[in-house]
Design an enzyme around this catalytic site. Structure first.
Site, short mmCIF file in Angstrom:
data_model
loop_
_atom_site.label_atom_id
_atom_site.label_comp_id
_atom_site.label_asym_id
_atom_site.label_seq_id
_atom_site.Cartn_x
_atom_site.Cartn_y
_atom_site.Cartn_z
NE ARG A 60 8.08 -35.01 5.74
CZ ARG A 60 7.08 -35.07 4.87
NH1 ARG A 60 5.89 -34.65 5.22
NH2 ARG A 60 7.27 -35.58 3.67
CB CYS A 67 2.40 -34.31 2.81
SG CYS A 67 4.07 -33.70 2.55
C1 BEZ Z 1 5.99 -36.89 0.76
O1 BEZ Z 1 5.80 -38.05 0.44
O2 BEZ Z 1 5.18 -36.27 1.44
C2 BEZ Z 1 7.24 -36.22 0.31
C3 BEZ Z 1 8.41 -36.96 0.25
C4 BEZ Z 1 9.57 -36.33 -0.17
C5 BEZ Z 1 9.57 -34.98 -0.50
C6 BEZ Z 1 8.40 -34.25 -0.40
C7 BEZ Z 1 7.23 -34.86 0.01
#
Ligand code: BEZ
Length: 218
Positions: free
Chosen positions: A129, A52
């Site tokens: 996302r 993110c």
């Molecule tokens: C992230 O790294 O942004 C992420 C990865 C897996 C689940 C939620 C967030």
């Protein structure tokens, strides 16, 4: 886990669902924020997570591109306003990148549910996302949904915005892998008169229904 919970999914061509929300730039009504311009609404699963952080930084770094295209940005996650503010400050301190666009604090998940961002088979508590391209008439024109563990592609997000603005400006369609500078598809003729005009045109033609023309893009 009940992954069969059904939340309404928005559709291409729908009016964008409206809402009021707390954001990192203050309280806003979405339809007021978006009024008269292209708006890109995107969600991320959680603050203080690595993928993110890369994605939000990607949007922030493309500020000049989105400004030039007249597109406003607005993010969202199912986190508190305090978490958002702390994360924005942390990323600014650690990397020098500032998320200037508003980020919605959707703790009650009400916005995520309206936009189909909560997909229980993927997560019951975090938004997937998603990216929504909303036009100046507040209509949803294109949607992307990515899972939690795959980051989006900023080049494709930029290309999609340019493509949408191009089809509106030139009343054309765009083929596979189109990019700015490439020829566009001319919609097929609907009358014999249009067919004759097409046969006498200087379009690049495979057959009468598959014709391409140059667009003089700036
Ligand atoms: C992230 O790294 O942004 C992420 C990865 C897996 C689940 C939620 C967030």
């Amino acid at each position: 886990m009940d992954t069969n919970v059904i939340y309404p999914m928005p559709r291409i061509g729908d009016q964008a669902p409206d809402f009021e929300a707390l954001t990192t730039t203050g309280k806003l009504r979405f339809s007021e924020y978006a009024k008269g311009s292209w708006t890109i609404l995107f969600s991320h699963p959680a603050d203080f997570t690595p993928v993110c952080t890369t994605e939000m930084s990607g949007f922030a770094k493309e500020k000049a591109f989105f400004n030039e295209r007249g597109a406003k940005l607005i993010g969202l996650s199912i986190d508190s306003i305090h978490a958002h503010v702390a994360w924005v400050q942390n990323v600014r301190e650690k990397t020098g990148v500032l998320f200037e666009f508003p980020i919605i604090a959707d703790l009650d998940m009400s916005v995520a549910k309206k936009y189909g961002m909560l997909q229980p088979g993927e997560s019951e508590t975090a938004a997937v996302r998603a990216v929504f391209f909303i036009d100046p008439n507040f209509k949803i024109r294109l949607m992307m949904y990515y899972p939690l563990n795959v980051g989006r592609n900023m080049e494709e997000i930029k290309r999609a915005l340019i493509a949408l603005q191009t089809v509106d400006q030139h009343k054309c369609a765009l083929p596979l892998d189109w990019k700015p500078g490439d020829k566009a598809i001319v919609p097929p003729p609907k009358t014999l008169e249009e067919l004759d005009a097409r046969l006498n045109s200087d379009y690049e033609m495979v057959d009468f229904y598959l014709a391409r023309k140059s667009l003089n893009l700036n």
